[in-house]
Design a protein around this motif. Sequence first.
Motif, PDB file in Angstrom:
ATOM      1  N   MET A 136     -14.087  10.970   4.512  1.00 53.25           N
ATOM      2  CA  MET A 136     -12.726  11.034   5.044  1.00 53.25           C
ATOM      3  C   MET A 136     -12.280  12.473   5.242  1.00 53.25           C
ATOM      4  SD  MET A 136      -9.254  11.680   3.806  1.00 53.25           S
ATOM      5  CE  MET A 136      -9.489  11.610   2.075  1.00 53.25           C
ATOM      6  N   PHE A 137     -12.627  13.359   4.322  1.00 46.80           N
ATOM      7  CA  PHE A 137     -12.241  14.760   4.475  1.00 46.80           C
ATOM      8  C   PHE A 137     -12.848  15.352   5.742  1.00 46.80           C
ATOM      9  CE2 PHE A 137     -12.142  14.669  -0.369  1.00 46.80           C
ATOM     10  CZ  PHE A 137     -10.792  14.403  -0.415  1.00 46.80           C
ATOM     11  N   ALA A 138     -14.127  15.073   5.975  1.00 48.47           N
ATOM     12  CA  ALA A 138     -14.789  15.578   7.188  1.00 48.47           C
ATOM     13  C   ALA A 138     -14.186  14.942   8.439  1.00 48.47           C
ATOM     14  CB  ALA A 138     -16.290  15.314   7.106  1.00 48.47           C
ATOM     15  N   THR A 139     -13.858  13.661   8.374  1.00 52.53           N
ATOM     16  CA  THR A 139     -13.248  12.976   9.517  1.00 52.53           C
ATOM     17  C   THR A 139     -11.879  13.567   9.835  1.00 52.53           C
ATOM     18  OG1 THR A 139     -14.435  10.936   9.006  1.00 52.53           O
ATOM     19  CG2 THR A 139     -12.480  10.733  10.406  1.00 52.53           C
ATOM     20  N   ILE A 140     -11.080  13.831   8.813  1.00 54.19           N
ATOM     21  CA  ILE A 140      -9.759  14.432   9.029  1.00 54.19           C
ATOM     22  C   ILE A 140      -9.914  15.808   9.666  1.00 54.19           C
ATOM     23  CG2 ILE A 140      -7.796  15.488   7.820  1.00 54.19           C
ATOM     24  CD1 ILE A 140      -7.718  13.013   6.039  1.00 54.19           C
ATOM     25  N   ALA A 141     -10.893  16.583   9.209  1.00 55.39           N
ATOM     26  CA  ALA A 141     -11.114  17.903   9.806  1.00 55.39           C
ATOM     27  C   ALA A 141     -11.489  17.767  11.279  1.00 55.39           C
ATOM     28  CB  ALA A 141     -12.196  18.659   9.045  1.00 55.39           C
ATOM     29  N   MET A 179       0.841  -1.178   0.000  1.00 52.47           N
ATOM     30  CA  MET A 179       0.000   0.000   0.000  1.00 52.47           C
ATOM     31  C   MET A 179       0.885   1.240   0.000  1.00 52.47           C
ATOM     32  SD  MET A 179      -2.595   1.375   2.966  1.00 52.47           S
ATOM     33  CE  MET A 179      -1.347   1.140   4.198  1.00 52.47           C
ATOM     34  N   GLU A 180       0.584   2.143  -0.917  1.00 56.58           N
ATOM     35  CA  GLU A 180       1.330   3.391  -1.018  1.00 56.58           C
ATOM     36  C   GLU A 180       0.784   4.394  -0.001  1.00 56.58           C
ATOM     37  OE1 GLU A 180       2.782   6.326  -4.622  1.00 56.58           O
ATOM     38  OE2 GLU A 180       1.359   4.725  -5.010  1.00 56.58           O
ATOM     39  N   ARG A 181       1.687   5.048   0.732  1.00 56.10           N
ATOM     40  CA  ARG A 181       1.278   6.034   1.742  1.00 56.10           C
ATOM     41  C   ARG A 181       1.376   7.440   1.158  1.00 56.10           C
ATOM     42  NH1 ARG A 181       0.658   2.833   6.109  1.00 56.10           N
ATOM     43  NH2 ARG A 181       0.587   3.984   8.035  1.00 56.10           N
ATOM     44  N   VAL A 182       0.520   8.308   1.639  1.00 50.46           N
ATOM     45  CA  VAL A 182       0.513   9.695   1.197  1.00 50.46           C
ATOM     46  C   VAL A 182       1.516  10.466   2.059  1.00 50.46           C
ATOM     47  CG1 VAL A 182      -0.898  11.772   0.991  1.00 50.46           C
ATOM     48  CG2 VAL A 182      -1.920   9.535   0.519  1.00 50.46           C
ATOM     49  N   PRO A 183       2.478  11.157   1.422  1.00 46.35           N
ATOM     50  CA  PRO A 183       3.455  11.915   2.208  1.00 46.35           C
ATOM     51  C   PRO A 183       2.813  13.137   2.880  1.00 46.35           C
ATOM     52  CG  PRO A 183       3.810  12.250  -0.142  1.00 46.35           C
ATOM     53  CD  PRO A 183       2.724  11.234  -0.011  1.00 46.35           C
ATOM     54  N   ILE A 184       3.353  13.478   4.041  1.00 45.66           N
ATOM     55  CA  ILE A 184       2.888  14.645   4.793  1.00 45.66           C
ATOM     56  C   ILE A 184       4.102  15.541   5.022  1.00 45.66           C
ATOM     57  CG2 ILE A 184       1.835  15.462   6.935  1.00 45.66           C
ATOM     58  CD1 ILE A 184       0.555  12.634   7.185  1.00 45.66           C
ATOM     59  N   LEU A 185       4.056  16.737   4.466  1.00 49.07           N
ATOM     60  CA  LEU A 185       5.148  17.697   4.600  1.00 49.07           C
ATOM     61  C   LEU A 185       4.759  18.762   5.625  1.00 49.07           C
ATOM     62  CD1 LEU A 185       5.802  18.239   0.792  1.00 49.07           C
ATOM     63  CD2 LEU A 185       6.944  16.634   2.317  1.00 49.07           C
ATOM     64  N   GLN A 186       5.754  19.389   6.237  1.00 47.53           N
ATOM     65  CA  GLN A 186       5.472  20.475   7.169  1.00 47.53           C
ATOM     66  C   GLN A 186       6.120  21.755   6.670  1.00 47.53           C
ATOM     67  OE1 GLN A 186       5.987  19.661  11.305  1.00 47.53           O
ATOM     68  NE2 GLN A 186       5.527  21.765  11.909  1.00 47.53           N
ATOM     69  N   ILE A 187       5.311  22.811   6.590  1.00 44.53           N
ATOM     70  CA  ILE A 187       5.780  24.145   6.216  1.00 44.53           C
ATOM     71  C   ILE A 187       5.348  25.068   7.335  1.00 44.53           C
ATOM     72  CG2 ILE A 187       5.641  26.009   4.534  1.00 44.53           C
ATOM     73  CD1 ILE A 187       4.726  23.847   2.495  1.00 44.53           C
ATOM     74  N   GLN A 231      -7.898   1.525   2.322  1.00 43.38           N
ATOM     75  CA  GLN A 231      -6.769   1.315   3.237  1.00 43.38           C
ATOM     76  C   GLN A 231      -5.828   2.509   3.272  1.00 43.38           C
ATOM     77  OE1 GLN A 231      -6.350  -1.015   5.541  1.00 43.38           O
ATOM     78  NE2 GLN A 231      -8.353  -1.769   4.927  1.00 43.38           N
ATOM     79  N   SER A 232      -5.585   3.131   2.109  1.00 39.76           N
ATOM     80  CA  SER A 232      -4.686   4.290   2.096  1.00 39.76           C
ATOM     81  C   SER A 232      -5.328   5.482   2.790  1.00 39.76           C
ATOM     82  CB  SER A 232      -4.254   4.648   0.671  1.00 39.76           C
ATOM     83  OG  SER A 232      -5.355   4.916  -0.160  1.00 39.76           O
ATOM     84  N   VAL A 233      -6.645   5.595   2.712  1.00 37.46           N
ATOM     85  CA  VAL A 233      -7.364   6.670   3.406  1.00 37.46           C
ATOM     86  C   VAL A 233      -7.272   6.477   4.916  1.00 37.46           C
ATOM     87  CG1 VAL A 233      -9.645   7.646   3.839  1.00 37.46           C
ATOM     88  CG2 VAL A 233      -8.928   7.159   1.505  1.00 37.46           C
ATOM     89  N   LEU A 234      -7.469   5.263   5.369  1.00 36.53           N
ATOM     90  CA  LEU A 234      -7.373   4.979   6.806  1.00 36.53           C
ATOM     91  C   LEU A 234      -5.950   5.213   7.313  1.00 36.53           C
ATOM     92  CD1 LEU A 234      -9.614   1.785   6.948  1.00 36.53           C
ATOM     93  CD2 LEU A 234     -10.189   4.092   7.750  1.00 36.53           C
ATOM     94  N   ALA A 235      -4.947   4.825   6.514  1.00 36.32           N
ATOM     95  CA  ALA A 235      -3.550   5.054   6.896  1.00 36.32           C
ATOM     96  C   ALA A 235      -3.255   6.549   6.955  1.00 36.32           C
ATOM     97  CB  ALA A 235      -2.613   4.364   5.914  1.00 36.32           C
ATOM     98  N   LEU A 236      -3.809   7.312   6.017  1.00 36.91           N
ATOM     99  CA  LEU A 236      -3.601   8.761   6.013  1.00 36.91           C
ATOM    100  C   LEU A 236      -4.186   9.393   7.272  1.00 36.91           C
ATOM    101  CD1 LEU A 236      -2.798  11.457   4.786  1.00 36.91           C
ATOM    102  CD2 LEU A 236      -4.938  11.398   3.464  1.00 36.91           C
ATOM    103  N   GLN A 237      -5.372   8.976   7.658  1.00 34.01           N
ATOM    104  CA  GLN A 237      -5.981   9.522   8.876  1.00 34.01           C
ATOM    105  C   GLN A 237      -5.087   9.268  10.087  1.00 34.01           C
ATOM    106  OE1 GLN A 237      -9.880   7.746   9.117  1.00 34.01           O
ATOM    107  NE2 GLN A 237     -10.754   9.218   7.706  1.00 34.01           N
ATOM    108  N   GLU A 238      -4.596   8.054  10.204  1.00 34.68           N
ATOM    109  CA  GLU A 238      -3.733   7.694  11.332  1.00 34.68           C
ATOM    110  C   GLU A 238      -2.412   8.467  11.292  1.00 34.68           C
ATOM    111  OE1 GLU A 238      -1.464   3.700  12.727  1.00 34.68           O
ATOM    112  OE2 GLU A 238      -3.594   3.483  12.235  1.00 34.68           O
ATOM    113  N   ASP A 239      -1.772   8.508  10.121  1.00 33.49           N
ATOM    114  CA  ASP A 239      -0.502   9.230   9.975  1.00 33.49           C
ATOM    115  C   ASP A 239      -0.673  10.709  10.295  1.00 33.49           C
ATOM    116  OD1 ASP A 239       0.586   6.830   9.141  1.00 33.49           O
ATOM    117  OD2 ASP A 239       0.730   7.406   7.018  1.00 33.49           O
TER     118      ASP A 239
END
Length: 124
Positions: free
Chosen positions: A62-67, A1-9, A24-32
């Motif tokens: 997922m967008f609402a959950t992340i918010a 499963m490919e993970r979505v990178p998270i950068l900090q600015i 699965q990638s959406v659930l991993a993104l929420q956790e990460d």
Amino acid sequence: MERVPILQIEGILLVSIQIDLQDQSVLALQEDLAERISGSGAHGVVIDISAVEIVDSFIGRMFATIASLSKLFDADTVVVGMRPAVAITLVELGLTLGGVRTALNLERGMKILRELGERRRGHL
């Protein structure tokens, strides 16, 4: 499963979704993302979906959950780069994305979060 990178600015986390989102990638993104917000103390999250062509109800929620997750860690969320077809699909699915701010592009999204961060610091 490919993970979505998270950068900090500065105090803002940037999530640029460049892959086809699977459950699965959406659930991993929420956790990460929850781990990165809590660990970094970021005050904002930008989710760039300009490369996303298709959404379903799960991804829309997922967008609402992340918010909601971000808010629990005292961070605001802005979704940027939404294509017209994605917006139409979200409306057709009846997803209002409550609590999620949107902006046309990354520059505007970053500006919104910087202004919110400045207001927050001014009220402390």
